[in-house]
Design a protein around this motif. Structure first.
Motif, PDB file in Angstrom:
ATOM      1  N   MET A   1       0.852  -1.155   0.000  1.00  9.34           N
ATOM      2  CA  MET A   1       0.000   0.000   0.000  1.00  9.34           C
ATOM      3  C   MET A   1       0.906   1.228   0.000  1.00  9.34           C
ATOM      4  O   MET A   1       1.854   1.300   0.765  1.00  9.34           O
ATOM      5  N   TYR A   2       0.598   2.202  -0.855  1.00  7.83           N
ATOM      6  CA  TYR A   2       1.380   3.422  -0.969  1.00  7.83           C
ATOM      7  C   TYR A   2       0.465   4.629  -0.805  1.00  7.83           C
ATOM      8  O   TYR A   2      -0.664   4.623  -1.286  1.00  7.83           O
ATOM      9  N   ALA A   3       0.946   5.632  -0.129  1.00 10.35           N
ATOM     10  CA  ALA A   3       0.223   6.886   0.043  1.00 10.35           C
ATOM     11  C   ALA A   3       1.167   8.015  -0.352  1.00 10.35           C
ATOM     12  O   ALA A   3       2.303   8.064   0.108  1.00 10.35           O
ATOM     13  N   PHE A   4       0.690   8.893  -1.221  1.00  8.82           N
ATOM     14  CA  PHE A   4       1.511   9.990  -1.715  1.00  8.82           C
ATOM     15  C   PHE A   4       1.048  11.308  -1.110  1.00  8.82           C
ATOM     16  O   PHE A   4      -0.144  11.505  -0.910  1.00  8.82           O
ATOM     17  N   PRO A   5       1.969  12.222  -0.889  1.00 11.51           N
ATOM     18  CA  PRO A   5       1.555  13.560  -0.456  1.00 11.51           C
ATOM     19  C   PRO A   5       0.889  14.278  -1.634  1.00 11.51           C
ATOM     20  O   PRO A   5       1.011  13.833  -2.771  1.00 11.51           O
ATOM     21  N   PRO A   6       0.182  15.373  -1.389  1.00  5.88           N
ATOM     22  CA  PRO A   6      -0.408  16.122  -2.508  1.00  5.88           C
ATOM     23  C   PRO A   6       0.682  16.582  -3.469  1.00  5.88           C
ATOM     24  O   PRO A   6       1.613  17.266  -3.067  1.00  5.88           O
ATOM     25  N   LEU A   7       0.584  16.146  -4.729  1.00  8.91           N
ATOM     26  CA  LEU A   7       1.647  16.422  -5.694  1.00  8.91           C
ATOM     27  C   LEU A   7       1.164  17.053  -6.989  1.00  8.91           C
ATOM     28  O   LEU A   7       1.928  17.716  -7.655  1.00  8.91           O
ATOM     29  N   GLY A   8      -0.024  16.789  -7.408  1.00  9.84           N
ATOM     30  CA  GLY A   8      -0.473  17.189  -8.735  1.00  9.84           C
ATOM     31  C   GLY A   8      -0.429  15.993  -9.671  1.00  9.84           C
ATOM     32  O   GLY A   8       0.218  14.980  -9.398  1.00  9.84           O
ATOM     33  N   ALA A  14       4.009  10.084 -12.630  1.00 10.10           N
ATOM     34  CA  ALA A  14       5.398   9.601 -12.666  1.00 10.10           C
ATOM     35  C   ALA A  14       5.656   8.630 -11.511  1.00 10.10           C
ATOM     36  O   ALA A  14       6.319   7.596 -11.694  1.00 10.10           O
ATOM     37  N   ALA A  15       5.137   8.943 -10.350  1.00 10.88           N
ATOM     38  CA  ALA A  15       5.325   8.069  -9.191  1.00 10.88           C
ATOM     39  C   ALA A  15       4.640   6.718  -9.413  1.00 10.88           C
ATOM     40  O   ALA A  15       5.228   5.661  -9.159  1.00 10.88           O
ATOM     41  N   TYR A  16       3.397   6.774  -9.893  1.00  8.23           N
ATOM     42  CA  TYR A  16       2.681   5.520 -10.171  1.00  8.23           C
ATOM     43  C   TYR A  16       3.394   4.704 -11.252  1.00  8.23           C
ATOM     44  O   TYR A  16       3.525   3.487 -11.135  1.00  8.23           O
ATOM     45  N   ARG A  17       3.820   5.371 -12.316  1.00 10.38           N
ATOM     46  CA  ARG A  17       4.538   4.648 -13.386  1.00 10.38           C
ATOM     47  C   ARG A  17       5.787   3.975 -12.839  1.00 10.38           C
ATOM     48  O   ARG A  17       6.096   2.837 -13.189  1.00 10.38           O
ATOM     49  N   GLN A  22       8.680  -0.884 -11.483  1.00 12.37           N
ATOM     50  CA  GLN A  22       9.592  -1.506 -10.525  1.00 12.37           C
ATOM     51  C   GLN A  22       8.996  -2.728  -9.830  1.00 12.37           C
ATOM     52  O   GLN A  22       9.702  -3.670  -9.515  1.00 12.37           O
ATOM     53  N   LEU A  23       7.695  -2.690  -9.582  1.00 15.25           N
ATOM     54  CA  LEU A  23       7.053  -3.760  -8.814  1.00 15.25           C
ATOM     55  C   LEU A  23       6.196  -4.685  -9.672  1.00 15.25           C
ATOM     56  O   LEU A  23       5.522  -5.567  -9.141  1.00 15.25           O
ATOM     57  N   ILE A  25       3.392  -4.186 -11.205  1.00 10.35           N
ATOM     58  CA  ILE A  25       2.013  -4.061 -10.704  1.00 10.35           C
ATOM     59  C   ILE A  25       1.025  -4.294 -11.836  1.00 10.35           C
ATOM     60  O   ILE A  25       1.191  -3.787 -12.943  1.00 10.35           O
ATOM     61  N   ASP A  26      -0.019  -5.072 -11.547  1.00  9.31           N
ATOM     62  CA  ASP A  26      -1.047  -5.308 -12.549  1.00  9.31           C
ATOM     63  C   ASP A  26      -2.412  -4.774 -12.115  1.00  9.31           C
ATOM     64  O   ASP A  26      -3.408  -4.957 -12.812  1.00  9.31           O
ATOM     65  N   ALA A  27      -2.472  -4.094 -10.962  1.00  5.48           N
ATOM     66  CA  ALA A  27      -3.727  -3.497 -10.505  1.00  5.48           C
ATOM     67  C   ALA A  27      -3.429  -2.311  -9.596  1.00  5.48           C
ATOM     68  O   ALA A  27      -2.478  -2.345  -8.815  1.00  5.48           O
ATOM     69  N   VAL A  28      -4.245  -1.272  -9.732  1.00  9.75           N
ATOM     70  CA  VAL A  28      -4.163  -0.109  -8.853  1.00  9.75           C
ATOM     71  C   VAL A  28      -5.540   0.092  -8.246  1.00  9.75           C
ATOM     72  O   VAL A  28      -6.548   0.133  -8.972  1.00  9.75           O
ATOM     73  N   VAL A  29      -5.577   0.204  -6.925  1.00 10.07           N
ATOM     74  CA  VAL A  29      -6.828   0.467  -6.215  1.00 10.07           C
ATOM     75  C   VAL A  29      -6.658   1.780  -5.462  1.00 10.07           C
ATOM     76  O   VAL A  29      -5.834   1.880  -4.558  1.00 10.07           O
ATOM     77  N   LEU A  30      -7.407   2.788  -5.871  1.00 11.24           N
ATOM     78  CA  LEU A  30      -7.406   4.071  -5.178  1.00 11.24           C
ATOM     79  C   LEU A  30      -8.434   3.997  -4.051  1.00 11.24           C
ATOM     80  O   LEU A  30      -9.543   3.490  -4.258  1.00 11.24           O
TER      81      LEU A  30
END
Length: 165
Positions: A1-8, A14-17, A22-23, A25-30
């Protein structure tokens, strides 16, 4: 699980990519702690949409087979002016389009529900709203409520995030 600060949008994308590559990943759950992620923009009030819209836009452009949004805390956005009748109308529209996967709740008579009611019975209520306030107008959460951040070696600056294995 990853949590990002407010970035735009662009830094988030770029962070998600970076994480997707790197990992593998085959699924993203917001995950939204309320329901304002389900608003379309034509509602009476939008709550605190900036972070939700940024995350949705960032993830929409990713090349990932599964992209989901989950909404927790139905009713929690009421103090932000969200009209939950409109949230329910939006859920009905999602359901008609085949985009609603269901709901889960704590049964009202369960021991968990009783513990929850006891825990929030004396919770302080926010002051009444006197107009539209953006998320920038609110004070930051207390230090204990903030996530610690740690970056990954080689990650773009935007990929600084909190994670829970």
């Amino acid at each position: 699980m990853y949590a990002f600060p407010p970035l735009g949008v662009q830094p988030l994308r770029a962070a998600y990519r970076y994480l997707v590559e790197q990992l593998n990943i085959d699924a993203v759950v917001l995950v939204d702690g309320g329901t304002d992620v389900l608003l379309r923009g034509d509602e009476t009030d939008l709550g605190t949409p900036v972070e939700d819209i940024s995350s949705l836009a960032a993830v929409a452009a990713l090349d990932v087979p599964v992209k989901l949004v989950t909404s927790l805390g139905f009713g929690i956005d009421a103090y932000d002016g969200v009209n939950h009748v409109q949230v329910l109308e939006n859920l009905a529209a999602l359901d008609r389009d085949g985009g609603y996967l269901g709901a889960l709740s704590i049964p009202g008579s369960s021991p968990e529900a009783a513990l929850y009611r006891d825990a929030v019975a004396d919770a302080p209520r926010p002051p009444p709203r006197t107009g539209r306030a953006s998320s920038k107008d609110r004070s930051p959460p207390p230090p204990a409520a903030r996530s610690e951040t740690s970056g990954s070696p080689g990650a773009p600056a935007a990929a600084t995030c909190s994670s829970t294995p």
